[in-house]
Motif scaffolding. Structure first.
Motif, PDB file in Angstrom:
ATOM      1  N   GLU A 183       0.909  -1.169  -0.031  1.00  0.00           N
ATOM      2  CA  GLU A 183       0.034   0.115  -0.029  1.00  0.00           C
ATOM      3  C   GLU A 183       0.961   1.263  -0.024  1.00  0.00           C
ATOM      4  O   GLU A 183       0.349   2.416  -0.177  1.00  0.00           O
ATOM      5  CB  GLU A 183      -0.832  -0.173   1.359  1.00  0.00           C
ATOM      6  N   LEU A 184       2.035   1.131   0.529  1.00  0.00           N
ATOM      7  CA  LEU A 184       2.931   2.184   0.644  1.00  0.00           C
ATOM      8  C   LEU A 184       4.039   2.217  -0.667  1.00  0.00           C
ATOM      9  O   LEU A 184       4.954   3.047  -0.658  1.00  0.00           O
ATOM     10  CB  LEU A 184       3.664   2.200   1.801  1.00  0.00           C
ATOM     11  N   ALA A 185       3.750   1.596  -1.774  1.00  0.00           N
ATOM     12  CA  ALA A 185       4.769   1.545  -2.960  1.00  0.00           C
ATOM     13  C   ALA A 185       4.464   2.451  -3.863  1.00  0.00           C
ATOM     14  O   ALA A 185       3.147   2.861  -3.769  1.00  0.00           O
ATOM     15  CB  ALA A 185       4.849   0.141  -3.595  1.00  0.00           C
ATOM     16  N   GLY A 186       5.167   3.075  -4.620  1.00  0.00           N
ATOM     17  CA  GLY A 186       4.900   3.950  -5.613  1.00  0.00           C
ATOM     18  C   GLY A 186       4.298   5.221  -5.266  1.00  0.00           C
ATOM     19  O   GLY A 186       3.214   5.690  -5.569  1.00  0.00           O
ATOM     20  N   ARG A 187       4.590   5.778  -3.995  1.00  0.00           N
ATOM     21  CA  ARG A 187       4.267   6.988  -3.408  1.00  0.00           C
ATOM     22  C   ARG A 187       4.036   8.342  -4.227  1.00  0.00           C
ATOM     23  O   ARG A 187       4.982   8.595  -5.151  1.00  0.00           O
ATOM     24  CB  ARG A 187       4.575   7.218  -2.095  1.00  0.00           C
ATOM     25  N   GLN A 188       3.055   9.027  -4.378  1.00  0.00           N
ATOM     26  CA  GLN A 188       2.916  10.597  -4.606  1.00  0.00           C
ATOM     27  C   GLN A 188       3.143  11.328  -3.406  1.00  0.00           C
ATOM     28  O   GLN A 188       2.528  10.923  -2.269  1.00  0.00           O
ATOM     29  CB  GLN A 188       1.542  10.552  -5.324  1.00  0.00           C
ATOM     30  N   VAL A 189       3.643  12.477  -3.709  1.00  0.00           N
ATOM     31  CA  VAL A 189       3.939  13.249  -2.519  1.00  0.00           C
ATOM     32  C   VAL A 189       3.458  14.778  -2.745  1.00  0.00           C
ATOM     33  O   VAL A 189       3.648  15.107  -3.901  1.00  0.00           O
ATOM     34  CB  VAL A 189       5.376  13.588  -2.127  1.00  0.00           C
ATOM     35  N   LEU A 190       2.777  15.593  -1.923  1.00  0.00           N
ATOM     36  CA  LEU A 190       2.424  16.757  -2.059  1.00  0.00           C
ATOM     37  C   LEU A 190       3.502  17.767  -2.547  1.00  0.00           C
ATOM     38  O   LEU A 190       4.275  17.747  -1.973  1.00  0.00           O
ATOM     39  CB  LEU A 190       1.950  17.208  -0.698  1.00  0.00           C
ATOM     40  N   LYS A 191       3.124  18.506  -3.478  1.00  0.00           N
ATOM     41  CA  LYS A 191       3.946  19.648  -3.807  1.00  0.00           C
ATOM     42  C   LYS A 191       3.986  20.650  -3.017  1.00  0.00           C
ATOM     43  O   LYS A 191       5.208  21.347  -2.732  1.00  0.00           O
ATOM     44  CB  LYS A 191       3.586  20.165  -5.287  1.00  0.00           C
ATOM     45  N   ILE A 232       2.498  21.203   1.296  1.00  0.00           N
ATOM     46  CA  ILE A 232       2.057  20.667   2.343  1.00  0.00           C
ATOM     47  C   ILE A 232       0.452  21.015   2.727  1.00  0.00           C
ATOM     48  O   ILE A 232      -0.402  20.449   3.075  1.00  0.00           O
ATOM     49  CB  ILE A 232       2.870  20.859   3.651  1.00  0.00           C
ATOM     50  N   ASP A 233       0.506  22.384   2.167  1.00  0.00           N
ATOM     51  CA  ASP A 233      -0.925  23.252   2.360  1.00  0.00           C
ATOM     52  C   ASP A 233      -1.875  23.050   0.956  1.00  0.00           C
ATOM     53  O   ASP A 233      -2.883  23.744   1.072  1.00  0.00           O
ATOM     54  CB  ASP A 233      -0.907  24.500   2.973  1.00  0.00           C
ATOM     55  N   GLY A 234      -1.357  22.411   0.075  1.00  0.00           N
ATOM     56  CA  GLY A 234      -1.886  22.227  -1.327  1.00  0.00           C
ATOM     57  C   GLY A 234      -2.953  21.436  -1.297  1.00  0.00           C
ATOM     58  O   GLY A 234      -3.358  20.551  -0.349  1.00  0.00           O
ATOM     59  N   PRO A 235      -3.705  21.198  -2.649  1.00  0.00           N
ATOM     60  CA  PRO A 235      -4.697  20.199  -2.944  1.00  0.00           C
ATOM     61  C   PRO A 235      -4.091  18.740  -2.651  1.00  0.00           C
ATOM     62  O   PRO A 235      -2.985  18.491  -3.238  1.00  0.00           O
ATOM     63  CB  PRO A 235      -5.314  20.530  -4.232  1.00  0.00           C
ATOM     64  N   ILE A 236      -4.957  17.848  -2.127  1.00  0.00           N
ATOM     65  CA  ILE A 236      -4.165  16.502  -2.092  1.00  0.00           C
ATOM     66  C   ILE A 236      -4.024  15.830  -3.430  1.00  0.00           C
ATOM     67  O   ILE A 236      -3.339  14.526  -3.481  1.00  0.00           O
ATOM     68  CB  ILE A 236      -5.350  15.440  -1.194  1.00  0.00           C
ATOM     69  N   ASP A 237      -4.485  16.363  -4.670  1.00  0.00           N
ATOM     70  CA  ASP A 237      -4.139  15.910  -5.951  1.00  0.00           C
ATOM     71  C   ASP A 237      -3.111  16.661  -6.743  1.00  0.00           C
ATOM     72  O   ASP A 237      -2.794  16.216  -7.915  1.00  0.00           O
ATOM     73  CB  ASP A 237      -5.492  15.681  -6.831  1.00  0.00           C
ATOM     74  N   ASP A 238      -2.623  17.645  -5.874  1.00  0.00           N
ATOM     75  CA  ASP A 238      -1.418  18.148  -6.442  1.00  0.00           C
ATOM     76  C   ASP A 238       0.028  17.636  -5.979  1.00  0.00           C
ATOM     77  O   ASP A 238       0.376  18.212  -5.056  1.00  0.00           O
ATOM     78  CB  ASP A 238      -1.341  19.743  -6.219  1.00  0.00           C
ATOM     79  N   THR A 239       0.204  16.713  -6.830  1.00  0.00           N
ATOM     80  CA  THR A 239       1.360  16.025  -6.231  1.00  0.00           C
ATOM     81  C   THR A 239       2.612  15.679  -7.327  1.00  0.00           C
ATOM     82  O   THR A 239       2.411  15.887  -8.714  1.00  0.00           O
ATOM     83  CB  THR A 239       1.034  14.541  -5.890  1.00  0.00           C
ATOM     84  N   GLU A 240       3.557  15.210  -6.733  1.00  0.00           N
ATOM     85  CA  GLU A 240       4.785  14.568  -7.592  1.00  0.00           C
ATOM     86  C   GLU A 240       5.142  13.427  -7.239  1.00  0.00           C
ATOM     87  O   GLU A 240       4.916  12.899  -5.866  1.00  0.00           O
ATOM     88  CB  GLU A 240       5.928  15.728  -7.437  1.00  0.00           C
ATOM     89  N   PRO A 241       5.971  12.443  -7.923  1.00  0.00           N
ATOM     90  CA  PRO A 241       6.458  11.041  -7.489  1.00  0.00           C
ATOM     91  C   PRO A 241       7.377  11.328  -6.103  1.00  0.00           C
ATOM     92  O   PRO A 241       8.228  12.130  -6.261  1.00  0.00           O
ATOM     93  CB  PRO A 241       7.073  10.505  -8.561  1.00  0.00           C
ATOM     94  N   ALA A 242       7.288  10.325  -5.240  1.00  0.00           N
ATOM     95  CA  ALA A 242       8.327  10.239  -4.122  1.00  0.00           C
ATOM     96  C   ALA A 242       9.581   9.962  -4.893  1.00  0.00           C
ATOM     97  O   ALA A 242       9.771   9.198  -5.871  1.00  0.00           O
ATOM     98  CB  ALA A 242       8.105   9.142  -3.272  1.00  0.00           C
ATOM     99  N   ARG A 243      10.752  10.535  -4.333  1.00  0.00           N
ATOM    100  CA  ARG A 243      12.020  10.429  -4.988  1.00  0.00           C
ATOM    101  C   ARG A 243      12.712   8.955  -4.722  1.00  0.00           C
ATOM    102  O   ARG A 243      13.608   8.550  -5.443  1.00  0.00           O
ATOM    103  CB  ARG A 243      12.973  11.468  -4.266  1.00  0.00           C
ATOM    104  N   ARG A 244      12.169   8.462  -3.718  1.00  0.00           N
ATOM    105  CA  ARG A 244      12.725   7.062  -3.283  1.00  0.00           C
ATOM    106  C   ARG A 244      11.439   6.286  -2.573  1.00  0.00           C
ATOM    107  O   ARG A 244      10.565   6.748  -2.095  1.00  0.00           O
ATOM    108  CB  ARG A 244      13.909   6.976  -2.495  1.00  0.00           C
ATOM    109  N   PRO A 245      11.618   4.916  -2.491  1.00  0.00           N
ATOM    110  CA  PRO A 245      10.921   4.172  -1.695  1.00  0.00           C
ATOM    111  C   PRO A 245      10.839   4.536  -0.359  1.00  0.00           C
ATOM    112  O   PRO A 245      12.059   5.059   0.373  1.00  0.00           O
ATOM    113  CB  PRO A 245      11.173   2.610  -1.833  1.00  0.00           C
ATOM    114  N   ILE A 246       9.998   4.337   0.545  1.00  0.00           N
ATOM    115  CA  ILE A 246       9.943   4.494   1.983  1.00  0.00           C
ATOM    116  C   ILE A 246      10.672   3.027   2.455  1.00  0.00           C
ATOM    117  O   ILE A 246      10.450   1.904   2.145  1.00  0.00           O
ATOM    118  CB  ILE A 246       8.522   4.262   2.371  1.00  0.00           C
TER     119      ILE A 246
END
Length: 347
Positions: free
Chosen positions: A99-107, A109-123
């Protein structure tokens, strides 16, 4: 000199009791159980009753809700898997927590939850153990869309509704973007819930079963970390595992963010959270801001509990109440307890 056999002065122990009694007599704290230990000796106080309207008197075996004071316990189970080489600190968690693979990250922190970019590395396991995996209770984000979504999705375990079973909980967590890039920022709480799921999936057993068999049954609770992983003649964790848990793991920038969380909640903190550092699952004192020395480690709980150990003085202390930290009274009691504990120490 007025000494006891435990390394505390008799006058100091009386002062601890007097201060605890004063808090109970104030009517704000119905009762308290406190333990202080040094060397082979322990001293216990049980004062007052379980409820504001009376009820059973407090006793040594009264059951309390630990809240966040349970975080070092969860971490001990996770560290046992490191000792067994079933986990490594820099393992990506994807294989156990897809469930935590391939994460998207907020651009933002106070922005819309669909305004994201890919995580730079896995958790990684390390990110979970240091509370830097990218999601958590972050006071800088109060009122933001992601903060609201954490509560609306029912993934915060201190909400009014009970948590779903672990797979459904992870599914809900996986629908949220990360607030920060993995490893970037210290954020409170959620990482420890995830660790409980990780332990369960790695072992193929319920978390509570593994925790009881590997940690709680042999331990009987608490001085083990002060004794470098030993409880009597039995080793619970390796010495290096305990050293990892109880030394600061945060960068100066991450420490500053963690300390800000406590300072911005000054109405209920009274010093809790202002130790500077964070190890694995607990605070580690990196500067002296009150009576406790550098190196003290432990944590407090939102239901009015506190548990710390101090390697320099060989002290363990536990304070248990039934009053949540939504008011100042239990935080003031915790502060006063530790102030009197350190006054009671005989060299």
């Amino acid at each position: 000199m007025d000494k006891s056999n435990s390394g505390f002065s008799e006058a100091g122990l009386r002062k601890i009791r007097d201060v605890l009694t004063r808090h109970v007599d104030s009517g704000k704290i119905p009762g308290v159980v406190a333990l202080v230990g040094r060397g082979e000796e322990t001293h216990v106080e049980a004062i007052g009753t379980m409820r504001h309207d009376g009820g059973a008197p407090m006793s040594r075996d009264t059951i309390f809700r630990m809240a966040s004071t349970s975080k070092p316990v969860t971490m001990a189970a996770s560290m046992a898997l490191l000792d067994d080489c079933r986990l490594r600190l820099d393992d990506p968690v994807d294989q156990w927590l897809p469930e935590l693979a391939g994460r998207q990250v907020l651009k933002r922190i106070d922005g819309p939850i669909d305004d994201t970019e890919p995580a730079r590395r896995p958790i990684t396991v390390r990110d979970l153990m240091t509370s830097t995996f990218g999601l958590g209770i972050d006071l800088t984000a109060v009122g933001s869309p992601i903060f609201n979504a954490i509560f609306e999705n029912g993934v915060f375990s201190q909400g009014a509704a009970p948590l779903p079973e672990q797979d459904e909980w992870m599914r809900r967590l996986g629908t949220l973007p990360l607030m920060r890039q993995p490893g970037e920022h210290w954020q409170y709480h959620l990482s420890h819930d995830v660790l409980g799921v990780l332990v369960s999936r790695v072992t193929g057993r319920p978390f509570e079963t593994f925790l009881r068999e590997r940690v709680l049954d042999p331990l009987g609770m608490f001085r083990m970390l002060l004794d470098h992983g030993m409880h009597g003649t039995e080793r619970i964790l390796s010495r290096p595992a305990v050293e990892l848990m109880t030394t600061n793991r945060l960068t100066p920038e991450q420490e500053a963010a963690r300390s800000t969380l406590a300072r911005n909640a000054v109405n209920v903190s009274f010093g809790q959270g202002q130790q500077g550092g964070w190890g694995f699952g607990m605070a580690v004192r990196t500067y002296r801001g009150d009576y406790a020395p550098l190196g003290q480690f432990g944590w407090d709980g939102g239901t009015g509990t506190s548990a710390y150990a101090d390697p320099e003085n060989g002290i363990t202390g536990i304070l248990l109440t039934q009053v949540g930290l939504t008011t100042a009274a239990p935080a003031q009691l915790i502060h006063d307890f530790w102030t009197t504990v350190y006054q009671a120490v005989d060299a």
